[in-house]
Write a protein that holds these residues in place. Structure first.
Motif, short mmCIF file in Angstrom:
data_model
loop_
_atom_site.label_atom_id
_atom_site.label_comp_id
_atom_site.label_asym_id
_atom_site.label_seq_id
_atom_site.Cartn_x
_atom_site.Cartn_y
_atom_site.Cartn_z
N ARG A 195 0.82 -1.21 0.00
CA ARG A 195 0.00 0.00 0.00
C ARG A 195 0.85 1.26 0.00
N GLU A 196 1.97 1.24 0.75
CA GLU A 196 2.78 2.45 0.80
C GLU A 196 3.37 2.79 -0.56
N THR A 199 0.71 4.65 -2.67
CA THR A 199 0.41 6.04 -2.31
C THR A 199 1.31 7.01 -3.04
N SER A 206 -4.06 7.40 3.41
CA SER A 206 -4.05 6.30 4.37
C SER A 206 -4.20 4.96 3.66
N ASP A 207 -3.88 3.88 4.39
CA ASP A 207 -4.08 2.54 3.85
C ASP A 207 -5.55 2.32 3.49
N ASP A 211 -7.34 1.22 -0.11
CA ASP A 211 -8.30 0.13 -0.28
C ASP A 211 -9.57 0.61 -0.98
N GLY A 238 0.01 -6.75 -0.18
CA GLY A 238 -0.58 -5.65 -0.93
C GLY A 238 -1.48 -6.14 -2.04
#
Length: 244
Positions: A195-196, A199, A206-207, A211, A238
């Protein structure tokens, strides 16, 4: 760059014949008009097609309609800095970047390299050195396997260069963020992206927001978003894009 009026080192004779269509295309991004024009002439004389932009926003406009083989990017510009622009660009593109800067401290060079640039040249510099560094980067990057220009999956096809999605030839509207995600996934087919990484280095995302964005994208690309076929969740790792 040399002082005004001083001739660039080893400048080639002025060209009269047009450059071939397959000549490498460079984008020069610098707010100093004099440097832009000097680099445009010198690099054109040495066999490159050259387009110039005076700031990051204008560079983005140029990149919407043209494909570039390398970007020569100044660090200190009004508005968005070269470092910030490079970080943003790396979320959607792997185009090589050569950064120019008057800052010579080691920490500044490291910051540029961490942003994803390929090389770093402090000002003032000799044009001949710039030319050699450009040629070295192009030799290195052109030897890499090239990413697919488009990816097909099911009834869909995503044009990576244009950021356009089509279903059976009919366009499917994507938001800017969905286009960014698709480009990231298409450049990492078969690899789980945390996820990072999705971004793009933006700490404000945010995570949970990632999502939500993935679920929205699934509604546009999956036959059944509840059982994803192409955009899969990899527990603890992920998301992974797996086209046909």
């Amino acid at each position: 760059m040399p002082a005004a009026g001083s001739p660039p080192a080893q400048r080639s004779a002025g060209r009269t014949a047009p450059l071939p269509d397959d000549a490498p295309h460079l984008l020069i991004v610098d707010d100093d008009r004099r440097i832009r024009e000097l680099l445009r002439k010198y690099l054109s004389d040495n066999g490159f097609r050259v387009t110039a932009a005076e700031h990051a926003a204008q560079a983005r406009e140029r990149m919407e309609g043209l494909a570039f083989d390398l970007i020569v990017l100044d660090v200190m510009m009004p508005g968005e800095s070269g470092i910030t622009f490079a970080k943003s660009l790396r979320t959607t593109s792997d185009v090589p970047i050569l950064m120019l800067t008057a800052r010579t401290e080691a920490d500044d060079r490291i910051e540029g390299l961490e942003a994803g640039v390929d090389d770093y040249l402090p000002k003032p510099f000799e044009p001949r050195e710039l030319l050699l560094r450009i040629q070295t980067i192009l030799r290195r990057t052109q030897s890499r396997p090239q990413a697919a220009r488009s990816v097909e999956f099911g009834e869909l096809e995503f044009d990576v260069e244009r950021g356009a999605l089509a279903r059976n030839g009919q366009p499917v509207r994507l938001t800017t963020r969905e286009i960014e995600l698709m480009k990231l996934f298409c450049r990492a087919v078969g690899r789980a992206l945390p996820r990072e990484e999705l971004t793009g280095g933006d700490d404000t995302i945010s995570d949970r927001a990632v999502d939500v964005q993935i679920n929205r994208l699934r509604r546009k690309i999956e036959p059944d978003p509840r059982e994803p076929r192409y955009l899969r969740t990899i527990r603890g790792a992920g998301y992974m894009f797996v086209p046909d």
